[in-house]
Design a protein around this motif. Structure first.
Motif, PDB file in Angstrom:
ATOM      1  N   MET A   1      31.426  41.473  30.109  1.00 43.03           N
ATOM      2  CA  MET A   1      30.818  40.380  30.820  1.00 43.03           C
ATOM      3  C   MET A   1      31.725  39.906  31.951  1.00 43.03           C
ATOM      4  SD  MET A   1      28.749  38.076  28.029  1.00 43.03           S
ATOM      5  CE  MET A   1      30.182  37.558  27.156  1.00 43.03           C
ATOM      6  N   ALA A   2      33.029  39.874  31.662  1.00 45.94           N
ATOM      7  CA  ALA A   2      33.957  39.407  32.685  1.00 45.94           C
ATOM      8  C   ALA A   2      33.939  40.344  33.895  1.00 45.94           C
ATOM      9  CB  ALA A   2      35.362  39.298  32.108  1.00 45.94           C
ATOM     10  N   LYS A   3      33.891  41.641  33.634  1.00 44.78           N
ATOM     11  CA  LYS A   3      33.851  42.613  34.737  1.00 44.78           C
ATOM     12  C   LYS A   3      32.573  42.468  35.535  1.00 44.78           C
ATOM     13  CE  LYS A   3      33.947  47.610  35.490  1.00 44.78           C
ATOM     14  NZ  LYS A   3      34.037  48.901  34.801  1.00 44.78           N
ATOM     15  N   ALA A   4      31.445  42.313  34.859  1.00 42.81           N
ATOM     16  CA  ALA A   4      30.159  42.150  35.545  1.00 42.81           C
ATOM     17  C   ALA A   4      30.160  40.889  36.400  1.00 42.81           C
ATOM     18  CB  ALA A   4      29.015  42.118  34.532  1.00 42.81           C
ATOM     19  N   ALA A   5      30.729  39.811  35.883  1.00 46.87           N
ATOM     20  CA  ALA A   5      30.792  38.560  36.639  1.00 46.87           C
ATOM     21  C   ALA A   5      31.686  38.718  37.864  1.00 46.87           C
ATOM     22  CB  ALA A   5      31.297  37.439  35.746  1.00 46.87           C
ATOM     23  N   ALA A   6      32.830  39.381  37.698  1.00 51.68           N
ATOM     24  CA  ALA A   6      33.723  39.600  38.835  1.00 51.68           C
ATOM     25  C   ALA A   6      33.063  40.469  39.899  1.00 51.68           C
ATOM     26  CB  ALA A   6      35.032  40.225  38.355  1.00 51.68           C
ATOM     27  N   LEU A   7      32.324  41.485  39.469  1.00 51.76           N
ATOM     28  CA  LEU A   7      31.623  42.351  40.424  1.00 51.76           C
ATOM     29  C   LEU A   7      30.557  41.584  41.210  1.00 51.76           C
ATOM     30  CD1 LEU A   7      31.298  45.590  38.301  1.00 51.76           C
ATOM     31  CD2 LEU A   7      32.528  45.361  40.470  1.00 51.76           C
ATOM     32  N   LYS A   8      29.993  40.548  40.607  1.00 53.11           N
ATOM     33  CA  LYS A   8      28.993  39.720  41.304  1.00 53.11           C
ATOM     34  C   LYS A   8      29.642  38.617  42.135  1.00 53.11           C
ATOM     35  CE  LYS A   8      25.265  40.566  38.156  1.00 53.11           C
ATOM     36  NZ  LYS A   8      23.860  40.380  38.353  1.00 53.11           N
ATOM     37  N   GLY A   9      30.985  38.564  42.120  1.00 53.22           N
ATOM     38  CA  GLY A   9      31.682  37.574  42.923  1.00 53.22           C
ATOM     39  C   GLY A   9      31.725  36.191  42.303  1.00 53.22           C
ATOM     40  N   LEU A  10      31.590  36.118  40.979  1.00 57.17           N
ATOM     41  CA  LEU A  10      31.543  34.826  40.310  1.00 57.17           C
ATOM     42  C   LEU A  10      32.907  34.299  39.899  1.00 57.17           C
ATOM     43  CD1 LEU A  10      28.377  35.425  38.117  1.00 57.17           C
ATOM     44  CD2 LEU A  10      28.546  34.194  40.280  1.00 57.17           C
ATOM     45  N   GLY A  11      33.973  35.044  40.150  1.00 55.15           N
ATOM     46  CA  GLY A  11      35.300  34.553  39.798  1.00 55.15           C
ATOM     47  C   GLY A  11      36.259  35.678  39.475  1.00 55.15           C
ATOM     48  N   TYR A  12      37.324  35.295  38.807  1.00 58.04           N
ATOM     49  CA  TYR A  12      38.392  36.225  38.429  1.00 58.04           C
ATOM     50  C   TYR A  12      38.160  36.750  37.015  1.00 58.04           C
ATOM     51  CZ  TYR A  12      40.802  33.914  42.263  1.00 58.04           C
ATOM     52  OH  TYR A  12      41.149  33.404  43.479  1.00 58.04           O
ATOM     53  N   ALA A  13      38.737  37.919  36.750  1.00 58.15           N
ATOM     54  CA  ALA A  13      38.685  38.487  35.401  1.00 58.15           C
ATOM     55  C   ALA A  13      39.991  39.235  35.154  1.00 58.15           C
ATOM     56  CB  ALA A  13      37.500  39.428  35.253  1.00 58.15           C
ATOM     57  N   ILE A  14      40.535  39.073  33.970  1.00 57.95           N
ATOM     58  CA  ILE A  14      41.716  39.852  33.584  1.00 57.95           C
ATOM     59  C   ILE A  14      41.198  41.083  32.855  1.00 57.95           C
ATOM     60  CG2 ILE A  14      43.820  39.892  32.203  1.00 57.95           C
ATOM     61  CD1 ILE A  14      44.026  36.878  32.646  1.00 57.95           C
ATOM     62  N   LEU A  15      41.344  42.233  33.508  1.00 58.11           N
ATOM     63  CA  LEU A  15      40.791  43.483  33.000  1.00 58.11           C
ATOM     64  C   LEU A  15      41.859  44.567  33.002  1.00 58.11           C
ATOM     65  CD1 LEU A  15      37.589  43.411  35.236  1.00 58.11           C
ATOM     66  CD2 LEU A  15      37.668  42.897  32.795  1.00 58.11           C
ATOM     67  N   PRO A  16      41.743  45.559  32.117  1.00 57.21           N
ATOM     68  CA  PRO A  16      42.668  46.692  32.184  1.00 57.21           C
ATOM     69  C   PRO A  16      42.366  47.532  33.424  1.00 57.21           C
ATOM     70  CG  PRO A  16      41.077  46.990  30.395  1.00 57.21           C
ATOM     71  CD  PRO A  16      40.823  45.639  30.992  1.00 57.21           C
ATOM     72  N   ILE A  17      43.406  47.996  34.070  1.00 54.78           N
ATOM     73  CA  ILE A  17      43.258  48.788  35.300  1.00 54.78           C
ATOM     74  C   ILE A  17      42.346  49.991  35.078  1.00 54.78           C
ATOM     75  CG2 ILE A  17      44.505  50.284  36.936  1.00 54.78           C
ATOM     76  CD1 ILE A  17      45.016  47.459  37.603  1.00 54.78           C
ATOM     77  N   HIS A  18      42.548  50.707  33.952  1.00 59.46           N
ATOM     78  CA  HIS A  18      41.758  51.925  33.742  1.00 59.46           C
ATOM     79  C   HIS A  18      40.265  51.635  33.630  1.00 59.46           C
ATOM     80  CE1 HIS A  18      42.303  50.591  29.565  1.00 59.46           C
ATOM     81  NE2 HIS A  18      41.159  51.190  29.349  1.00 59.46           N
ATOM     82  N   ALA A  19      39.893  50.422  33.270  1.00 57.89           N
ATOM     83  CA  ALA A  19      38.476  50.079  33.118  1.00 57.89           C
ATOM     84  C   ALA A  19      37.821  49.731  34.446  1.00 57.89           C
ATOM     85  CB  ALA A  19      38.328  48.914  32.143  1.00 57.89           C
ATOM     86  N   CYS A  20      38.619  49.524  35.485  1.00 55.13           N
ATOM     87  CA  CYS A  20      38.016  49.111  36.753  1.00 55.13           C
ATOM     88  C   CYS A  20      38.621  49.832  37.955  1.00 55.13           C
ATOM     89  CB  CYS A  20      38.112  47.601  36.911  1.00 55.13           C
ATOM     90  SG  CYS A  20      39.759  46.936  36.725  1.00 55.13           S
ATOM     91  N   GLN A  21      39.377  50.902  37.733  1.00 56.25           N
ATOM     92  CA  GLN A  21      40.017  51.617  38.838  1.00 56.25           C
ATOM     93  C   GLN A  21      39.004  52.099  39.872  1.00 56.25           C
ATOM     94  OE1 GLN A  21      43.541  52.008  39.191  1.00 56.25           O
ATOM     95  NE2 GLN A  21      42.738  52.326  41.240  1.00 56.25           N
ATOM     96  N   GLU A  22      37.873  52.583  39.421  1.00 56.22           N
ATOM     97  CA  GLU A  22      36.833  53.056  40.344  1.00 56.22           C
ATOM     98  C   GLU A  22      36.379  51.926  41.277  1.00 56.22           C
ATOM     99  OE1 GLU A  22      32.174  54.504  40.153  1.00 56.22           O
ATOM    100  OE2 GLU A  22      33.435  54.725  38.378  1.00 56.22           O
ATOM    101  N   HIS A  23      36.223  50.742  40.735  1.00 60.49           N
ATOM    102  CA  HIS A  23      35.777  49.599  41.537  1.00 60.49           C
ATOM    103  C   HIS A  23      36.882  49.109  42.476  1.00 60.49           C
ATOM    104  CE1 HIS A  23      32.031  49.337  39.355  1.00 60.49           C
ATOM    105  NE2 HIS A  23      32.717  49.404  38.214  1.00 60.49           N
ATOM    106  N   ILE A  24      38.134  49.238  42.050  1.00 57.91           N
ATOM    107  CA  ILE A  24      39.257  48.903  42.934  1.00 57.91           C
ATOM    108  C   ILE A  24      39.301  49.897  44.087  1.00 57.91           C
ATOM    109  CG2 ILE A  24      41.779  48.791  43.105  1.00 57.91           C
ATOM    110  CD1 ILE A  24      41.755  47.763  40.163  1.00 57.91           C
ATOM    111  N   ASP A  25      39.120  51.181  43.760  1.00 59.48           N
ATOM    112  CA  ASP A  25      39.159  52.233  44.785  1.00 59.48           C
ATOM    113  C   ASP A  25      38.051  52.073  45.824  1.00 59.48           C
ATOM    114  OD1 ASP A  25      41.341  53.296  43.475  1.00 59.48           O
ATOM    115  OD2 ASP A  25      40.197  54.913  42.503  1.00 59.48           O
ATOM    116  N   ASN A  26      36.847  51.651  45.379  1.00 58.28           N
ATOM    117  CA  ASN A  26      35.745  51.526  46.346  1.00 58.28           C
ATOM    118  C   ASN A  26      35.668  50.142  46.984  1.00 58.28           C
ATOM    119  OD1 ASN A  26      34.191  49.771  44.721  1.00 58.28           O
ATOM    120  ND2 ASN A  26      33.017  51.429  43.816  1.00 58.28           N
ATOM    121  N   GLY A  27      36.592  49.243  46.602  1.00 58.73           N
ATOM    122  CA  GLY A  27      36.677  47.945  47.261  1.00 58.73           C
ATOM    123  C   GLY A  27      35.808  46.853  46.675  1.00 58.73           C
ATOM    124  N   SER A  28      35.064  47.142  45.618  1.00 58.99           N
ATOM    125  CA  SER A  28      34.219  46.101  45.038  1.00 58.99           C
ATOM    126  C   SER A  28      35.015  45.135  44.161  1.00 58.99           C
ATOM    127  CB  SER A  28      33.048  46.705  44.252  1.00 58.99           C
ATOM    128  OG  SER A  28      33.491  47.593  43.269  1.00 58.99           O
TER     129      SER A  28
END
Length: 72
Positions: A1-28
């Motif tokens: 849920m935290a990742k989904a909220a962060a992707l929608k621009g609703l705030g910050y989320a503390i997430l493991p890098i490996h779970a969101c590396q693709e989104h970091i790479d594409n700038g989302s």
């Protein structure tokens, strides 16, 4: 849920890098360096007050432990 909220621009989320590396790479998502490390995540499993847990509960808990171990 935290990742989904962060992707929608609703705030910050503390997430493991490996779970969101693709989104970091594409700038989302962007990686923000913190002054302090967050506390480790601790999970607890509670089940009905039986003296001996059901076999399916034991199997499920072992499954969770094995999946969590591969994340480290």
């Amino acid at each position: 849920m935290a990742k989904a909220a962060a992707l929608k621009g609703l705030g910050y989320a503390i997430l493991p890098i490996h779970a969101c590396q693709e989104h970091i790479d594409n700038g989302s998502l962007i990686n923000i360096k913190l002054d302090h490390e967050p506390e480790d995540l601790v999970l607890y499993a509670f089940y009905a007050g039986r003296k001996y847990p059901l076999e399916k509960v034991k199997v499920f808990l072992e499954f969770l432990k094995s999946k969590c171990a591969t994340l480290q």
